[in-house]
Scaffold this motif. Sequence first.
Motif, mmCIF file in Angstrom:
data_model
loop_
_atom_site.group_PDB
_atom_site.id
_atom_site.type_symbol
_atom_site.label_atom_id
_atom_site.label_comp_id
_atom_site.label_asym_id
_atom_site.label_seq_id
_atom_site.Cartn_x
_atom_site.Cartn_y
_atom_site.Cartn_z
ATOM 1 N N UNK A 147 0.848 -1.185 0.000
ATOM 2 C CA UNK A 147 0.000 0.000 0.000
ATOM 3 C C UNK A 147 0.890 1.244 0.000
ATOM 4 N N UNK A 148 0.758 2.019 -1.076
ATOM 5 C CA UNK A 148 1.540 3.233 -1.246
ATOM 6 C C UNK A 148 0.620 4.432 -1.057
ATOM 7 N N UNK A 149 1.085 5.410 -0.313
ATOM 8 C CA UNK A 149 0.244 6.542 0.036
ATOM 9 C C UNK A 149 0.202 7.632 -1.004
ATOM 10 N N UNK A 150 -0.478 8.720 -0.652
ATOM 11 C CA UNK A 150 -0.634 9.869 -1.534
ATOM 12 C C UNK A 150 0.720 10.442 -1.930
ATOM 13 N N UNK A 151 1.689 10.386 -1.011
ATOM 14 C CA UNK A 151 3.009 10.950 -1.276
ATOM 15 C C UNK A 151 3.919 10.008 -2.063
ATOM 16 N N UNK A 152 3.402 8.843 -2.446
ATOM 17 C CA UNK A 152 4.185 7.881 -3.206
ATOM 18 C C UNK A 152 5.074 7.001 -2.359
ATOM 19 N N UNK A 153 5.006 7.165 -1.036
ATOM 20 C CA UNK A 153 5.854 6.387 -0.142
ATOM 21 C C UNK A 153 5.097 5.178 0.406
ATOM 22 N N UNK A 154 5.782 4.049 0.616
ATOM 23 C CA UNK A 154 5.139 2.880 1.204
ATOM 24 C C UNK A 154 4.641 3.191 2.610
ATOM 25 N N UNK A 155 3.496 2.622 2.950
ATOM 26 C CA UNK A 155 2.918 2.838 4.276
ATOM 27 C C UNK A 155 3.429 1.844 5.311
ATOM 28 N N UNK A 156 4.167 0.816 4.852
ATOM 29 C CA UNK A 156 4.582 -0.248 5.762
ATOM 30 C C UNK A 156 3.541 -1.332 5.897
ATOM 31 N N UNK A 157 2.458 -1.214 5.133
ATOM 32 C CA UNK A 157 1.369 -2.187 5.164
ATOM 33 C C UNK A 157 1.171 -2.783 3.769
ATOM 34 N N UNK A 158 0.786 -4.048 3.736
ATOM 35 C CA UNK A 158 0.383 -4.686 2.486
ATOM 36 C C UNK A 158 -1.060 -5.144 2.626
ATOM 37 N N UNK A 159 -1.715 -5.324 1.490
ATOM 38 C CA UNK A 159 -3.101 -5.781 1.487
ATOM 39 C C UNK A 159 -3.301 -6.833 0.417
ATOM 40 N N UNK A 160 -4.034 -7.863 0.770
ATOM 41 C CA UNK A 160 -4.462 -8.878 -0.194
ATOM 42 C C UNK A 160 -5.974 -8.945 -0.170
ATOM 43 N N UNK A 161 -6.589 -8.764 -1.326
ATOM 44 C CA UNK A 161 -8.038 -8.885 -1.431
ATOM 45 C C UNK A 161 -8.421 -10.352 -1.584
ATOM 46 N N UNK A 162 -9.426 -10.777 -0.826
ATOM 47 C CA UNK A 162 -9.916 -12.157 -0.860
ATOM 48 C C UNK A 162 -11.389 -12.127 -1.262
ATOM 49 N N UNK A 163 -11.721 -12.793 -2.343
ATOM 50 C CA UNK A 163 -13.115 -12.828 -2.792
ATOM 51 C C UNK A 163 -13.988 -13.523 -1.755
ATOM 52 N N UNK A 164 -15.134 -12.909 -1.456
ATOM 53 C CA UNK A 164 -16.103 -13.511 -0.537
ATOM 54 C C UNK A 164 -17.462 -13.573 -1.229
ATOM 55 N N UNK A 165 -18.335 -14.487 -0.812
ATOM 56 C CA UNK A 165 -19.680 -14.517 -1.381
ATOM 57 C C UNK A 165 -20.366 -13.173 -1.156
ATOM 58 N N UNK A 166 -20.824 -12.563 -2.234
ATOM 59 C CA UNK A 166 -21.447 -11.249 -2.133
ATOM 60 C C UNK A 166 -22.424 -11.024 -3.266
ATOM 61 N N UNK A 167 -22.641 -9.758 -3.584
ATOM 62 C CA UNK A 167 -23.546 -9.406 -4.675
ATOM 63 C C UNK A 167 -23.227 -7.992 -5.130
ATOM 64 N N UNK A 168 -23.838 -7.589 -6.238
ATOM 65 C CA UNK A 168 -23.667 -6.223 -6.716
ATOM 66 C C UNK A 168 -24.364 -5.260 -5.763
ATOM 67 N N UNK A 169 -23.873 -4.017 -5.661
ATOM 68 C CA UNK A 169 -24.577 -3.024 -4.852
ATOM 69 C C UNK A 169 -26.018 -2.859 -5.325
ATOM 70 N N UNK A 170 -26.904 -2.477 -4.416
ATOM 71 C CA UNK A 170 -28.324 -2.356 -4.750
ATOM 72 C C UNK A 170 -28.537 -1.444 -5.955
ATOM 73 N N UNK A 171 -27.799 -0.333 -6.037
ATOM 74 C CA UNK A 171 -28.028 0.626 -7.112
ATOM 75 C C UNK A 171 -27.512 0.143 -8.458
ATOM 76 N N UNK A 172 -26.810 -1.012 -8.489
ATOM 77 C CA UNK A 172 -26.309 -1.558 -9.752
ATOM 78 C C UNK A 172 -26.944 -2.898 -10.112
ATOM 79 N N UNK A 173 -27.797 -3.421 -9.247
ATOM 80 C CA UNK A 173 -28.352 -4.756 -9.478
ATOM 81 C C UNK A 173 -29.126 -4.866 -10.783
ATOM 82 N N UNK A 174 -29.795 -3.800 -11.190
ATOM 83 C CA UNK A 174 -30.622 -3.861 -12.397
ATOM 84 C C UNK A 174 -29.843 -3.514 -13.664
#
Length: 305
Positions: A147-174
């Motif tokens: 994770x790189x911040x607004x200033x372009x410097x690393x925050x010291x944190x990393x993130x991994x996205x993990x898919x979970x059972x979900x759905x489209x937001x209500x305003x996009x379902x249709x």
Amino acid sequence: MIRVLGSAAGGGFPQWNCGCPNCRGVRDGSLRATARSQESVAVGTEGASSYIVLNCSPEIRAQIESFPGLHPRGPRHSPIAAILLTNGDLDHCLGLLSLRESHPLVVYATEPVQRGFTRDNVLYRTLERFPGQMTWRLLKPGREEEIVGVDGKPTGLTAEAVIVPGKAPVHLEQSRPADPEDSVGFLIRESGSRRLAYFSGVGAVTADVRQALAGADAVFFDGTFWSGDELPALGLGTKRAEDMAHVPIGGPTGSLAQLAGLRAGRRIYIHLNNTNPLLRDDSPERQAVGAAGWEVAWDGMEVRL
């Protein structure tokens, strides 16, 4: 360090148009309960001068003011290095429009979430006043990102996205079919060691979800509803928890039972709907989760990994 800025589901607690027993009770003081704003969490390394924010609720301005760690330290400054979105629900992204005052923002999200917020959204223009006001960094599930911040410097944190059972937001379902990347949880690491599992919206406890939670130093998990029929039972709608992509907590198939053998550090329920009996400090449901080793998030709660 983790600071809970908001711990309630969409609408907050009490919800503006709700007269359910919980909302009535917290308003008139007859219920042992504490008001909560909509879910958002700040995460920083030990002694950090900047933070990443997980989900940007409509109440983000007041949430920033509630936490000195997010106060500006100059005429035009913000310690918010980046914002990560778990999904495109309005209670998770609408606050971005409140951060429009000519300050650069970095937002990490999956492609469907980014597309859902920006495409055909005339209000998004308020975040395009100058080049670089809004920078999107796309997260690909299963891949750990620095994770790189607004200033372009690393925050010291990393993130991994993990898919979970979900759905489209209500305003996009249709307007489009659901996408597997509509909803994710995050594994946040500090220096490759201490690990936060942040899964505030989960439609079902799958093997992948269990694997992601196992061994985390802190787990924040979907606490939206206690029971599947919570809203219909109160006459507040027809949809079950599962219809809204939230696994209920209670019952033999609820998350409390399914995660009974989870080996992790602190385990915390967050994103509580205003109808959830867990909001009552003295409820049997609160006693049950406490006896099982779980906590209930509240605004201002701090967790150190």
